[in-house]
Write a protein that holds these residues in place. Structure first.
Motif, PDB file in Angstrom:
ATOM      1  N   PRO A  40      35.970  34.724  86.402  1.00 21.92           N
ATOM      2  CA  PRO A  40      37.143  35.382  86.313  1.00 21.92           C
ATOM      3  C   PRO A  40      37.231  36.742  87.440  1.00 21.92           C
ATOM      4  CG  PRO A  40      36.070  35.891  84.731  1.00 21.92           C
ATOM      5  CD  PRO A  40      35.220  34.870  85.224  1.00 21.92           C
TER       6      PRO A  40
ATOM      7  N   VAL B  64      42.993  36.363  82.045  1.00 24.85           N
ATOM      8  CA  VAL B  64      42.479  35.415  82.682  1.00 24.85           C
ATOM      9  C   VAL B  64      43.023  34.061  82.477  1.00 24.85           C
ATOM     10  CG1 VAL B  64      40.995  34.732  80.777  1.00 24.85           C
ATOM     11  CG2 VAL B  64      40.216  34.387  82.996  1.00 24.85           C
TER      12      VAL B  64
ATOM     13  N   THR C 270      34.404  32.696  79.401  1.00 24.85           N
ATOM     14  CA  THR C 270      35.274  33.871  79.619  1.00 24.85           C
ATOM     15  C   THR C 270      35.862  34.202  77.947  1.00 24.85           C
ATOM     16  OG1 THR C 270      35.733  34.027  81.614  1.00 24.85           O
ATOM     17  CG2 THR C 270      36.752  35.642  80.489  1.00 24.85           C
TER      18      THR C 270
END
Length: 299
Positions: free
Chosen positions: A179, A186, A259
């Motif tokens: 990201p 994100v 993430t």
């Protein structure tokens, strides 16, 4: 005196909504269910249902009776648990429902440990979506089950079910590229990306949709896949992005970037209300907690 077997049918009807659904779930014929409910109405001396086409709704008297039925059934479960507590040793069969990502890391170790420690206790496992668990527990097709909820998809198990905390997990965005924005932004950065989501009706599908909608967009759905191992392979092949819980991210293919998102998935052990203190159930839940605790990285 009201018949507890007929009261169970009324309780199932309150949750399932149609006589046909109750009959199918409990291996009755629809006419047998109708006859039993009609007999219960005669015993109660008042109408308990209002029929609209194939569906039925409870009258105020019916709703009151179901409320008391839940209490009575929970007390019967507690009575059975108290009797079992006086027995020496554990025996019998326990039917455990679970969702797929809990199988390898939690359920399988618990299954093996129970098999070694309690030779007379048989644990059988059924893979089931958490959305189906409440009806299966109330209907007696399962004894215990693992269920989960997300921060943005709270549990709606209904009455007659009690929960025991097991573990909390991080939820990740799985993508092929790192990201370029912080974790809390994100999702929004993938508004134009192709998405891989679960099938309609699953909690994971609802979680993915709400996660995107909370960031102001509807995801462009490229694939509908329930198996997270396949989802991660598709992400690695750069055909889409997805949101996955931590239990699904234990064996991550090369090329997948995870993430952490500000979302958690919470797994719980579900029981019929009043049954949790059954010694055999307690033995199984202890092994499930032990297996979850050995994962270590989960909060």
């Amino acid at each position: 005196m009201l018949d507890i077997r007929k009261l169970r049918l009324l309780r199932e009807l309150a949750h399932r909504g149609t006589i046909a659904a109750v009959a199918e779930a409990l291996s009755y014929t629809p006419s047998a269910v109708s006859q039993q409910i009609a007999a219960l109405e005669r015993e109660a001396g008042r109408a308990l249902l209002t029929r609209t086409g194939r569906r039925v709704t409870l009258t105020p008297a019916g709703a009151l009776l179901v409320e008391h039925t839940e209490v009575v059934l929970a007390d019967l479960e507690r009575a059975e648990a108290a009797l079992a507590a006086n027995e020496t040793g554990l025996s019998g069969s326990i039917r455990l429902g679970t969702f797929p990502t809990a199988l390898p890391a939690i359920v399988l170790p618990a299954l093996l440990a129970i098999g070694r420690a309690e030779k007379a206790l048989e644990l059988t496992v059924t893979e089931v979506d958490p959305a189906a668990v409440p009806d299966l527990l109330r209907g007696g097709q399962l004894d215990m089950a693992l269920v989960h909820e997300y921060d943005n998809v709270p549990s709606t198990l209904g009455s007659g079910i009690e929960l025991e905390p097991l573990l909390d997990e991080v939820v990740y965005l799985a993508s092929a590229e790192p990201p370029e924005v912080p974790g809390d932004k994100v999702i929004r950065s993938h508004a134009q990306s192709r998405w891989i989501v679960g099938n309609h009706g699953t909690l994971c599908h609802t979680m993915a949709m709400r996660t995107c909608q909370a960031q102001g967009f509807e995801p462009r759905i490229a694939h509908r896949i329930d198996d997270f191992a396949t989802v991660l392979r598709l992400v690695a092949a750069e055909v889409g992005v997805a949101v996955v819980p931590q239990l699904a991210a234990i064996d991550v293919p090369a090329g997948v970037v995870l993430t952490a998102l500000p979302i958690r998935r919470r797994t719980r052990i579900a029981y019929r209300r009043g049954s949790r203190t059954q010694p055999a159930f307690s033995a199984v839940s202890a092994e499930l907690r032990s297996a979850a605790g050995r994962l270590g990285v989960l909060g």
